[in-house]
Design a protein around this motif. Structure first.
Motif, short mmCIF file in Angstrom:
data_model
loop_
_atom_site.label_atom_id
_atom_site.label_comp_id
_atom_site.label_asym_id
_atom_site.label_seq_id
_atom_site.Cartn_x
_atom_site.Cartn_y
_atom_site.Cartn_z
N ASN A 1 -12.09 -49.05 30.85
CA ASN A 1 -10.85 -49.36 31.70
C ASN A 1 -9.52 -48.87 31.46
OD1 ASN A 1 -12.46 -50.54 33.60
ND2 ASN A 1 -12.17 -52.48 32.90
N LEU B 1 -9.87 -51.45 38.01
CA LEU B 1 -10.73 -52.92 37.52
C LEU B 1 -12.02 -52.65 38.35
CD1 LEU B 1 -10.86 -55.48 36.25
CD2 LEU B 1 -9.66 -56.47 38.03
N HIS C 1 -15.95 -49.89 37.76
CA HIS C 1 -17.20 -50.02 36.87
C HIS C 1 -17.96 -51.00 37.65
CE1 HIS C 1 -19.54 -52.23 33.65
NE2 HIS C 1 -19.23 -51.29 33.02
N ASP D 1 -16.98 -59.36 34.23
CA ASP D 1 -16.54 -58.03 33.85
C ASP D 1 -15.09 -57.84 34.70
OD1 ASP D 1 -18.87 -57.54 32.73
OD2 ASP D 1 -19.63 -56.00 34.14
N GLY E 1 -12.14 -57.74 32.41
CA GLY E 1 -11.36 -56.29 32.38
C GLY E 1 -10.01 -56.43 32.84
#
Length: 315
Positions: A144, A180, A183, A241, A245
């Motif tokens: 990230n 963000l 992923h 995540d 993140g």
């Protein structure tokens, strides 16, 4: 889903939050004395003792832990050591910005990942399928912080199309959202492709095609609703995540949310703020997973029936 299954899930959620709260207390207690930061290394002994008594650091660790759990049960997260205000108030001020970014990233991931995964499945083994899966692998693999810096260099510094930091307008939200959500979008695309391919081979889909049902209607009524069930499950596991993140992304883009506040609180050893953020984050993730469990049971009642069967077999 029966009442007993719901109660079991709620008890597990409560235990998870208790473990996170205890872990936060233990880890922060082992990292050093916050009085040294408040009073300074050269402060007189009287000043250090004053701060210890004021914030309860002079009590035994077990008593501090029990007081900490009791305060959490009452919704009291303590006082910020930096500005003498309730830690919960500070965190609540930062939550809207984090929710805005997290929601935007989630929508971006669902829309982009769902569309790309469906297109890849409908054009299996074509150049489009290979191109989409290559992009998905790239989006899944790139960190990230590195991806965010690349976006800043390209769109903020070279072409000057979007701001590189701050908040306030939709333009400020674009780069953090893409960073963000990429992923998760890559993950959804890969699972959506596999799920759609599996549904395409089901008898009811072939029967609808044989009856002459238009492709868009088959896609909307038969394929996507059934293909979404595994994706919902993966989404529940991957929501963490986004939460994790956001700490990096908010720092890279100077986004005024909980992630950026957490970094500052850890640096200044503001224990109350750190503990409040960790506990509220754990609560949010547990609540999100509970909702996903209930939604999964609603979409596929066989899950609830299997849970009941395993519970009765264990008696």
């Amino acid at each position: 889903m029966t009442l007993s299954v719901v109660l079991i899930k709620l008890v597990r959620a409560f235990i998870t939050i208790w473990i996170v709260a205890s872990f936060a207390f233990v880890i922060l207690s082992l990292t050093g004395d916050p009085v040294e930061i408040l009073a300074g290394d050269d402060a007189p002994l009287e000043v250090q003792r004053y701060y210890e008594q004021k914030y309860g650091f002079d009590k035994p660790v077990w008593e501090q832990y029990l007081n900490y759990l009791g305060s959490l049960a009452r919704g009291d997260f303590g006082i910020s050591l930096s500005d003498e205000t309730p830690a919960l108030d500070l965190v609540l001020e930062a939550i809207p910005a984090t929710l805005q970014l997290g929601f935007a990233a989630l929508v971006f991931a669902l829309v982009v990942g769902g569309i790309l995964g469906t297109l890849a499945a409908l054009h299996r083994n074509s150049w489009l399928d290979r191109a989409i899966m290559s992009v998905a692998v790239f989006g899944y693999s790139i960190p990230n912080f590195f991806f965010g810096i690349v976006l800043i260099l390209v769109f903020a510094m070279v072409y000057r199309l979007l701001p590189s930091s701050g908040s306030g307008t939709w333009a400020h939200l674009v780069l953090p959202t893409v960073t963000l959500g990429t992923h998760l979008a890559a993950t959804i695309a890969r699972f959506m492709r596999s799920s759609v391919l599996e549904v395409l081979n089901q008898p009811y889909v072939r029967a609808a095609k044989a009856k002459g049902v238009p492709e868009l209607q088959r896609l909307a009524r038969h394929i996507l609703p059934n293909a979404a069930i595994p994706v919902v499950t993966i989404l529940g596991f991957r929501l963490g995540d986004i939460v994790a993140g956001s700490i990096i992304v908010e720092t890279v883009f100077a986004w005024p949310g909980m992630g950026r506040m957490l970094v500052g609180a850890v640096t200044s050893r503001d224990l109350a703020v750190v503990q409040a953020i960790l506990v509220l984050t754990a609560f949010t993730m547990v609540l999100a997973n509970l909702l996903v469990d209930f939604l999964y049971g609603f979409l596929d009642p066989r899950v609830a029936e299997a849970s009941d069967t395993r519970r009765r077999a264990g008696r």
